[in-house]
Motif scaffolding. Sequence first.
Motif, PDB file in Angstrom:
ATOM      1  N   ARG A 103       0.833  -1.200   0.000  1.00 52.57           N
ATOM      2  CA  ARG A 103       0.000   0.000   0.000  1.00 52.57           C
ATOM      3  C   ARG A 103       0.872   1.255   0.000  1.00 52.57           C
ATOM      4  O   ARG A 103       1.871   1.329   0.709  1.00 52.57           O
ATOM      5  CB  ARG A 103      -0.889  -0.017   1.248  1.00 52.57           C
ATOM      6  CG  ARG A 103      -1.795   1.182   1.429  1.00 52.57           C
ATOM      7  CD  ARG A 103      -2.749   0.936   2.588  1.00 52.57           C
ATOM      8  NE  ARG A 103      -2.062   0.514   3.793  1.00 52.57           N
ATOM      9  CZ  ARG A 103      -1.534   1.365   4.677  1.00 52.57           C
ATOM     10  NH1 ARG A 103      -1.572   2.679   4.455  1.00 52.57           N
ATOM     11  NH2 ARG A 103      -0.947   0.903   5.762  1.00 52.57           N
ATOM     12  N   GLU A 104       0.505   2.245  -0.805  1.00 48.54           N
ATOM     13  CA  GLU A 104       1.261   3.494  -0.857  1.00 48.54           C
ATOM     14  C   GLU A 104       1.060   4.290   0.428  1.00 48.54           C
ATOM     15  O   GLU A 104      -0.022   4.300   1.005  1.00 48.54           O
ATOM     16  CB  GLU A 104       0.833   4.339  -2.063  1.00 48.54           C
ATOM     17  CG  GLU A 104       1.180   3.708  -3.395  1.00 48.54           C
ATOM     18  CD  GLU A 104       0.781   4.576  -4.577  1.00 48.54           C
ATOM     19  OE1 GLU A 104       0.555   5.794  -4.368  1.00 48.54           O
ATOM     20  OE2 GLU A 104       0.690   4.046  -5.703  1.00 48.54           O
ATOM     21  N   VAL A 105       2.133   4.941   0.863  1.00 48.80           N
ATOM     22  CA  VAL A 105       2.081   5.789   2.054  1.00 48.80           C
ATOM     23  C   VAL A 105       2.473   7.202   1.644  1.00 48.80           C
ATOM     24  O   VAL A 105       3.566   7.415   1.102  1.00 48.80           O
ATOM     25  CB  VAL A 105       3.032   5.270   3.153  1.00 48.80           C
ATOM     26  CG1 VAL A 105       2.972   6.173   4.374  1.00 48.80           C
ATOM     27  CG2 VAL A 105       2.688   3.835   3.530  1.00 48.80           C
ATOM     28  N   ARG A 106       1.607   8.143   1.890  1.00 49.54           N
ATOM     29  CA  ARG A 106       1.830   9.527   1.464  1.00 49.54           C
ATOM     30  C   ARG A 106       2.294  10.386   2.634  1.00 49.54           C
ATOM     31  O   ARG A 106       2.088  10.055   3.795  1.00 49.54           O
ATOM     32  CB  ARG A 106       0.548  10.105   0.862  1.00 49.54           C
ATOM     33  CG  ARG A 106       0.022   9.283  -0.314  1.00 49.54           C
ATOM     34  CD  ARG A 106      -1.250   9.855  -0.910  1.00 49.54           C
ATOM     35  NE  ARG A 106      -1.777   8.991  -1.963  1.00 49.54           N
ATOM     36  CZ  ARG A 106      -1.348   8.999  -3.213  1.00 49.54           C
ATOM     37  NH1 ARG A 106      -0.394   9.857  -3.564  1.00 49.54           N
ATOM     38  NH2 ARG A 106      -1.858   8.177  -4.107  1.00 49.54           N
ATOM     39  N   GLY A 107       2.918  11.499   2.313  1.00 54.07           N
ATOM     40  CA  GLY A 107       3.262  12.498   3.318  1.00 54.07           C
ATOM     41  C   GLY A 107       4.475  12.171   4.155  1.00 54.07           C
ATOM     42  O   GLY A 107       4.669  12.754   5.220  1.00 54.07           O
ATOM     43  N   CYS A 134       6.368   3.439  -1.598  1.00 54.15           N
ATOM     44  CA  CYS A 134       5.707   2.168  -1.822  1.00 54.15           C
ATOM     45  C   CYS A 134       6.787   1.101  -1.945  1.00 54.15           C
ATOM     46  O   CYS A 134       7.844   1.341  -2.545  1.00 54.15           O
ATOM     47  CB  CYS A 134       4.862   2.222  -3.099  1.00 54.15           C
ATOM     48  SG  CYS A 134       4.026   0.673  -3.513  1.00 54.15           S
ATOM     49  N   LEU A 135       6.540  -0.067  -1.393  1.00 54.39           N
ATOM     50  CA  LEU A 135       7.503  -1.165  -1.445  1.00 54.39           C
ATOM     51  C   LEU A 135       7.075  -2.203  -2.473  1.00 54.39           C
ATOM     52  O   LEU A 135       5.881  -2.510  -2.595  1.00 54.39           O
ATOM     53  CB  LEU A 135       7.639  -1.826  -0.076  1.00 54.39           C
ATOM     54  CG  LEU A 135       8.275  -0.926   0.997  1.00 54.39           C
ATOM     55  CD1 LEU A 135       7.957  -1.449   2.383  1.00 54.39           C
ATOM     56  CD2 LEU A 135       9.776  -0.836   0.799  1.00 54.39           C
ATOM     57  N   MET A 136       8.043  -2.733  -3.209  1.00 56.52           N
ATOM     58  CA  MET A 136       7.808  -3.800  -4.174  1.00 56.52           C
ATOM     59  C   MET A 136       8.385  -5.101  -3.626  1.00 56.52           C
ATOM     60  O   MET A 136       9.533  -5.133  -3.174  1.00 56.52           O
ATOM     61  CB  MET A 136       8.458  -3.466  -5.517  1.00 56.52           C
ATOM     62  CG  MET A 136       8.139  -4.458  -6.622  1.00 56.52           C
ATOM     63  SD  MET A 136       8.945  -4.062  -8.206  1.00 56.52           S
ATOM     64  CE  MET A 136      10.533  -4.888  -7.961  1.00 56.52           C
ATOM     65  N   LYS A 137       7.595  -6.167  -3.654  1.00 58.49           N
ATOM     66  CA  LYS A 137       8.037  -7.447  -3.121  1.00 58.49           C
ATOM     67  C   LYS A 137       9.250  -7.967  -3.884  1.00 58.49           C
ATOM     68  O   LYS A 137       9.271  -7.936  -5.110  1.00 58.49           O
ATOM     69  CB  LYS A 137       6.896  -8.454  -3.209  1.00 58.49           C
ATOM     70  CG  LYS A 137       7.208  -9.801  -2.563  1.00 58.49           C
ATOM     71  CD  LYS A 137       6.039 -10.760  -2.695  1.00 58.49           C
ATOM     72  CE  LYS A 137       6.372 -12.104  -2.082  1.00 58.49           C
ATOM     73  NZ  LYS A 137       5.260 -13.079  -2.256  1.00 58.49           N
ATOM     74  N   PRO A 138      10.261  -8.464  -3.173  1.00 54.49           N
ATOM     75  CA  PRO A 138      11.431  -9.022  -3.864  1.00 54.49           C
ATOM     76  C   PRO A 138      11.077 -10.323  -4.566  1.00 54.49           C
ATOM     77  O   PRO A 138      10.211 -11.074  -4.085  1.00 54.49           O
ATOM     78  CB  PRO A 138      12.441  -9.257  -2.732  1.00 54.49           C
ATOM     79  CG  PRO A 138      11.598  -9.444  -1.515  1.00 54.49           C
ATOM     80  CD  PRO A 138      10.398  -8.557  -1.707  1.00 54.49           C
ATOM     81  N   PRO A 139      11.720 -10.630  -5.693  1.00 57.94           N
ATOM     82  CA  PRO A 139      11.442 -11.914  -6.356  1.00 57.94           C
ATOM     83  C   PRO A 139      11.728 -13.091  -5.430  1.00 57.94           C
ATOM     84  O   PRO A 139      12.706 -13.077  -4.669  1.00 57.94           O
ATOM     85  CB  PRO A 139      12.410 -11.906  -7.552  1.00 57.94           C
ATOM     86  CG  PRO A 139      12.726 -10.458  -7.786  1.00 57.94           C
ATOM     87  CD  PRO A 139      12.690  -9.810  -6.438  1.00 57.94           C
TER      88      PRO A 139
END
Length: 311
Positions: A202-206, A213-218
Amino acid sequence: MNQTPPHVGALTRRELEIRLAGPGIYVHTGAFITHLRSTISSVAEGISQMYADFPLAAQSDFADFHVSLDRPANLRRWYKPQVFFRFDGSTPFRPLPLDQAFAFFEWGLNWCVASQAHRYLIIHAAVVEKDGFAAILPAPPGSGKSTLCAALVTRGWRLLSDELALIRLVDGKLLPLPRPVSLKNASIQIMRDYAPDGIFAREVRGTVKGTVCLMKPPRDSVVRAGELAHAAWIIFPKYQADTGPQLVALPKSRTFMRVAENSFNYSLLGSRAFETLGKVIDGSQCFDFTYSALDDAMEVFSSLKPMALAA
Protein backbone atom coordinates in the motif's frame (compact mmCIF):
# COMPACT_ATOMS: atom_id res chain seq x y z
CA MET A 1 4.69 -29.72 20.17
CA ASN A 2 4.09 -27.09 17.50
CA GLN A 3 6.98 -26.26 15.22
CA THR A 4 7.66 -22.88 13.69
CA PRO A 5 6.53 -22.82 10.03
CA PRO A 6 9.40 -22.60 7.55
CA HIS A 7 8.28 -19.35 5.92
CA VAL A 8 6.30 -16.28 6.88
CA GLY A 9 3.71 -17.17 4.23
CA ALA A 10 2.90 -20.41 6.08
CA LEU A 11 1.24 -18.34 8.81
CA THR A 12 -2.30 -17.08 8.32
CA ARG A 13 -2.76 -13.36 8.76
CA ARG A 14 -4.37 -13.97 12.16
CA GLU A 15 -1.56 -16.29 13.28
CA LEU A 16 0.98 -13.69 12.21
CA GLU A 17 -0.79 -10.92 14.12
CA ILE A 18 -0.92 -13.06 17.29
CA ARG A 19 2.77 -13.89 17.09
CA LEU A 20 3.80 -10.32 16.36
CA ALA A 21 1.76 -9.06 19.29
CA GLY A 22 3.18 -11.74 21.59
CA PRO A 23 6.64 -13.31 21.40
CA GLY A 24 7.30 -11.90 17.95
CA ILE A 25 8.72 -13.64 14.89
CA TYR A 26 12.33 -14.41 14.03
CA VAL A 27 12.92 -13.85 10.32
CA HIS A 28 15.98 -14.62 8.22
CA THR A 29 16.76 -11.41 6.32
CA GLY A 30 19.80 -12.48 4.34
CA ALA A 31 22.68 -13.25 6.72
CA PHE A 32 20.84 -11.66 9.64
CA ILE A 33 18.06 -12.80 11.93
CA THR A 34 15.57 -10.09 12.81
CA HIS A 35 13.27 -10.47 15.82
CA LEU A 36 10.18 -8.34 15.23
CA ARG A 37 7.29 -7.52 17.54
CA SER A 38 4.34 -5.21 16.91
CA THR A 39 0.62 -4.85 17.65
CA ILE A 40 0.10 -2.52 14.67
CA SER A 41 -2.08 -4.04 11.94
CA SER A 42 -0.30 -2.31 9.04
CA VAL A 43 2.98 -3.92 10.13
CA ALA A 44 1.36 -7.37 10.06
CA GLU A 45 -0.14 -6.53 6.67
CA GLY A 46 3.22 -5.47 5.24
CA ILE A 47 5.11 -8.44 6.64
CA SER A 48 2.45 -10.86 5.38
CA GLN A 49 2.58 -9.41 1.87
CA MET A 50 6.22 -8.41 1.38
CA TYR A 51 7.97 -11.12 3.45
CA ALA A 52 5.84 -14.17 2.59
CA ASP A 53 8.81 -16.01 1.04
CA PHE A 54 11.24 -15.30 3.88
CA PRO A 55 12.25 -18.22 6.12
CA LEU A 56 11.41 -18.11 9.80
CA ALA A 57 14.03 -18.99 12.38
CA ALA A 58 13.15 -21.00 15.47
CA GLN A 59 11.95 -18.93 18.40
CA SER A 60 15.04 -18.25 20.50
CA ASP A 61 16.84 -15.57 22.45
CA PHE A 62 19.29 -14.97 19.61
CA ALA A 63 18.78 -12.39 16.90
CA ASP A 64 21.07 -9.90 15.24
CA PHE A 65 18.40 -7.23 15.65
CA HIS A 66 15.57 -7.08 18.21
CA VAL A 67 13.04 -4.63 16.78
CA SER A 68 9.55 -3.51 17.73
CA LEU A 69 7.05 -1.02 16.34
CA ASP A 70 4.89 0.41 19.12
CA ARG A 71 2.27 3.07 19.70
CA PRO A 72 3.05 5.61 22.44
CA ALA A 73 1.36 5.16 25.80
CA ASN A 74 0.21 8.80 26.01
CA LEU A 75 -2.66 10.61 24.28
CA ARG A 76 -0.84 10.43 20.95
CA ARG A 77 -1.96 6.82 20.88
CA TRP A 78 -5.36 8.19 19.85
CA TYR A 79 -4.89 11.84 18.77
CA LYS A 80 -2.81 12.05 15.59
CA PRO A 81 -1.50 8.56 16.41
CA GLN A 82 2.19 7.83 16.13
CA VAL A 83 4.57 4.88 16.04
CA PHE A 84 7.95 4.35 17.73
CA PHE A 85 10.73 2.22 16.27
CA ARG A 86 12.55 0.42 19.08
CA PHE A 87 15.90 -1.33 18.72
CA ASP A 88 17.12 -3.42 21.66
CA GLY A 89 14.74 -1.41 23.85
CA SER A 90 16.04 2.01 22.77
CA THR A 91 14.30 4.55 20.53
CA PRO A 92 16.94 5.87 18.09
CA PHE A 93 14.43 7.96 16.09
CA ARG A 94 11.61 10.38 16.69
CA PRO A 95 8.13 8.85 16.30
CA LEU A 96 6.40 8.98 12.93
CA PRO A 97 2.70 9.08 11.99
CA LEU A 98 1.08 5.68 12.55
CA ASP A 99 0.28 5.08 8.87
CA GLN A 100 4.03 5.06 8.16
CA ALA A 101 4.65 2.13 10.52
CA PHE A 102 5.66 -0.50 7.96
CA ALA A 103 7.83 1.94 6.00
CA PHE A 104 9.40 2.86 9.35
CA PHE A 105 10.27 -0.80 9.88
CA GLU A 106 12.09 -0.90 6.53
CA TRP A 107 13.99 2.34 7.16
CA GLY A 108 14.82 1.29 10.70
CA LEU A 109 16.08 -2.13 9.64
CA ASN A 110 18.37 -0.48 7.06
CA TRP A 111 19.74 1.64 9.90
CA CYS A 112 20.28 -1.45 12.06
CA VAL A 113 22.41 -3.08 9.37
CA ALA A 114 24.32 0.08 8.46
CA SER A 115 25.10 0.96 12.09
CA GLN A 116 25.82 -2.52 13.45
CA ALA A 117 27.16 -4.90 10.75
CA HIS A 118 30.77 -3.71 10.78
CA ARG A 119 32.18 -7.10 9.86
CA TYR A 120 31.33 -5.95 6.32
CA LEU A 121 32.22 -2.87 4.31
CA ILE A 122 28.81 -1.25 3.79
CA ILE A 123 28.11 0.91 0.74
CA HIS A 124 24.96 2.90 0.06
CA ALA A 125 24.18 1.12 -3.20
CA ALA A 126 21.82 -1.23 -4.96
CA VAL A 127 23.28 -4.57 -6.01
CA VAL A 128 22.02 -6.93 -8.73
CA GLU A 129 23.56 -10.13 -10.07
CA LYS A 130 23.39 -12.28 -13.18
CA ASP A 131 25.36 -15.45 -14.01
CA GLY A 132 27.42 -15.06 -10.85
CA PHE A 133 28.57 -11.49 -11.59
CA ALA A 134 27.20 -8.49 -9.72
CA ALA A 135 26.74 -4.82 -10.51
CA ILE A 136 27.10 -2.38 -7.61
CA LEU A 137 25.02 0.76 -8.17
CA PRO A 138 26.04 3.51 -5.73
CA ALA A 139 24.00 6.68 -5.95
CA PRO A 140 22.40 9.40 -3.80
CA PRO A 141 18.62 9.70 -3.36
CA GLY A 142 16.83 10.94 -6.46
CA SER A 143 19.24 9.31 -8.90
CA GLY A 144 16.83 6.62 -10.07
CA LYS A 145 18.89 3.89 -8.41
CA SER A 146 15.98 2.00 -6.87
CA THR A 147 13.84 2.32 -10.01
CA LEU A 148 16.64 0.90 -12.13
CA CYS A 149 17.22 -1.87 -9.56
CA ALA A 150 13.52 -2.74 -9.48
CA ALA A 151 13.35 -2.90 -13.26
CA LEU A 152 16.43 -5.12 -13.52
CA VAL A 153 15.11 -7.67 -11.04
CA THR A 154 11.90 -7.98 -13.06
CA ARG A 155 14.02 -8.77 -16.12
CA GLY A 156 16.12 -11.66 -14.86
CA TRP A 157 18.69 -10.08 -12.56
CA ARG A 158 18.91 -11.34 -8.99
CA LEU A 159 18.27 -8.83 -6.21
CA LEU A 160 21.00 -8.63 -3.60
CA SER A 161 19.85 -5.27 -2.23
CA ASP A 162 18.31 -2.02 -3.36
CA GLU A 163 19.97 -0.05 -0.56
CA LEU A 164 23.02 -1.66 1.06
CA ALA A 165 25.98 -3.37 -0.60
CA LEU A 166 27.59 -5.68 1.98
CA ILE A 167 31.19 -6.54 1.04
CA ARG A 168 33.02 -9.26 2.98
CA LEU A 169 36.35 -8.05 4.31
CA VAL A 170 37.94 -11.48 4.00
CA ASP A 171 37.54 -11.85 0.23
CA GLY A 172 35.60 -8.90 -1.22
CA LYS A 173 32.55 -10.97 -2.14
CA LEU A 174 29.07 -9.52 -1.94
CA LEU A 175 26.62 -10.76 0.66
CA PRO A 176 22.95 -10.80 -0.41
CA LEU A 177 20.42 -8.78 1.58
CA PRO A 178 17.28 -9.17 -0.55
CA ARG A 179 14.37 -7.25 0.94
CA PRO A 180 11.49 -5.20 -0.52
CA VAL A 181 12.54 -2.54 -3.02
CA SER A 182 11.66 0.98 -1.88
CA LEU A 183 10.06 3.17 -4.56
CA LYS A 184 9.21 6.85 -4.26
CA ASN A 185 6.85 9.29 -5.96
CA ALA A 186 6.80 8.99 -9.78
CA SER A 187 8.82 5.76 -9.66
CA ILE A 188 5.84 3.95 -8.13
CA GLN A 189 3.57 4.25 -11.17
CA ILE A 190 6.52 3.73 -13.52
CA MET A 191 7.19 0.34 -11.95
CA ARG A 192 3.49 -0.58 -11.72
CA ASP A 193 3.32 -0.07 -15.48
CA TYR A 194 6.68 -1.74 -16.17
CA ALA A 195 5.99 -4.79 -13.99
CA PRO A 196 2.20 -5.32 -14.03
CA ASP A 197 2.62 -8.71 -12.37
CA GLY A 198 4.68 -7.25 -9.53
CA ILE A 199 3.37 -7.17 -5.97
CA PHE A 200 3.29 -3.72 -4.39
CA ALA A 201 2.49 -2.69 -0.85
CA ARG A 202 0.00 0.00 0.00
CA GLU A 203 1.26 3.49 -0.86
CA VAL A 204 2.08 5.79 2.05
CA ARG A 205 1.83 9.53 1.46
CA GLY A 206 3.26 12.50 3.32
CA THR A 207 6.56 10.97 4.44
CA VAL A 208 9.81 12.94 4.49
CA LYS A 209 10.56 11.16 1.19
CA GLY A 210 7.16 11.96 -0.33
CA THR A 211 4.92 9.07 -1.34
CA VAL A 212 6.59 5.70 -0.81
CA CYS A 213 5.71 2.17 -1.82
CA LEU A 214 7.50 -1.16 -1.45
CA MET A 215 7.81 -3.80 -4.17
CA LYS A 216 8.04 -7.45 -3.12
CA PRO A 217 11.43 -9.02 -3.86
CA PRO A 218 11.44 -11.91 -6.36
CA ARG A 219 11.06 -15.27 -4.63
CA ASP A 220 14.17 -16.62 -6.35
CA SER A 221 16.26 -13.80 -4.88
CA VAL A 222 15.02 -14.64 -1.38
CA VAL A 223 15.60 -18.37 -1.82
CA ARG A 224 19.16 -17.71 -3.03
CA ALA A 225 20.03 -15.31 -0.21
CA GLY A 226 22.87 -17.60 0.86
CA GLU A 227 24.66 -17.39 -2.51
CA LEU A 228 27.51 -14.87 -2.55
CA ALA A 229 28.34 -12.89 -5.68
CA HIS A 230 31.51 -11.53 -7.29
CA ALA A 231 31.56 -7.82 -8.13
CA ALA A 232 32.13 -7.25 -11.85
CA TRP A 233 30.84 -3.72 -12.38
CA ILE A 234 30.53 -0.50 -10.39
CA ILE A 235 28.02 1.73 -12.11
CA PHE A 236 26.83 5.15 -10.91
CA PRO A 237 23.29 5.53 -12.33
CA LYS A 238 21.59 8.83 -12.97
CA TYR A 239 18.09 9.31 -14.34
CA GLN A 240 17.93 12.24 -16.76
CA ALA A 241 14.70 12.92 -18.64
CA ASP A 242 14.66 12.79 -22.43
CA THR A 243 18.20 11.49 -22.89
CA GLY A 244 19.49 8.36 -24.53
CA PRO A 245 21.47 5.82 -22.51
CA GLN A 246 25.11 6.76 -21.99
CA LEU A 247 27.64 4.43 -20.38
CA VAL A 248 30.92 6.27 -19.79
CA ALA A 249 34.05 4.57 -18.41
CA LEU A 250 35.44 5.99 -15.16
CA PRO A 251 39.04 6.01 -13.89
CA LYS A 252 39.40 3.56 -11.03
CA SER A 253 41.01 6.18 -8.80
CA ARG A 254 37.95 8.41 -9.15
CA THR A 255 35.65 5.43 -8.62
CA PHE A 256 37.46 4.55 -5.40
CA MET A 257 36.88 8.01 -3.96
CA ARG A 258 33.23 8.10 -4.96
CA VAL A 259 32.47 4.67 -3.53
CA ALA A 260 34.31 5.49 -0.30
CA GLU A 261 32.19 8.64 0.00
CA ASN A 262 29.07 6.45 -0.28
CA SER A 263 30.23 4.07 2.46
CA PHE A 264 28.67 4.01 5.91
CA ASN A 265 31.72 2.62 7.70
CA TYR A 266 34.80 3.15 5.51
CA SER A 267 36.45 5.44 8.06
CA LEU A 268 35.59 3.12 10.93
CA LEU A 269 37.18 0.09 9.26
CA GLY A 270 40.35 1.94 8.26
CA SER A 271 43.00 -0.08 6.41
CA ARG A 272 40.71 -3.12 6.07
CA ALA A 273 38.22 -1.02 4.14
CA PHE A 274 40.98 0.47 1.98
CA GLU A 275 42.33 -2.96 1.04
CA THR A 276 38.92 -4.54 0.46
CA LEU A 277 37.56 -1.70 -1.64
CA GLY A 278 40.77 -1.56 -3.66
CA LYS A 279 40.49 -5.25 -4.56
CA VAL A 280 36.83 -4.89 -5.52
CA ILE A 281 37.51 -1.91 -7.77
CA ASP A 282 40.59 -3.53 -9.35
CA GLY A 283 38.41 -6.45 -10.39
CA SER A 284 35.51 -4.35 -11.69
CA GLN A 285 34.68 -2.24 -14.70
CA CYS A 286 33.62 1.24 -13.61
CA PHE A 287 31.11 3.52 -15.33
CA ASP A 288 28.83 6.52 -15.10
CA PHE A 289 25.43 5.63 -16.55
CA THR A 290 22.75 8.11 -17.61
CA TYR A 291 19.34 6.91 -18.72
CA SER A 292 15.72 7.92 -19.11
CA ALA A 293 13.92 4.90 -20.61
CA LEU A 294 14.01 1.65 -18.67
CA ASP A 295 13.96 -0.51 -21.82
CA ASP A 296 17.11 1.27 -23.02
CA ALA A 297 18.73 0.68 -19.64
CA MET A 298 17.86 -3.03 -19.81
CA GLU A 299 19.61 -3.30 -23.20
CA VAL A 300 22.75 -1.66 -21.85
CA PHE A 301 22.87 -3.97 -18.83
CA SER A 302 22.24 -7.06 -20.97
CA SER A 303 25.32 -6.14 -23.04
CA LEU A 304 27.65 -5.94 -20.04
CA LYS A 305 30.45 -8.51 -19.93
CA PRO A 306 32.85 -9.14 -17.03
CA MET A 307 36.46 -8.16 -17.66
CA ALA A 308 37.55 -11.77 -18.11
CA LEU A 309 34.99 -12.23 -20.90
CA ALA A 310 35.25 -8.75 -22.39
CA ALA A 311 38.98 -9.07 -23.21
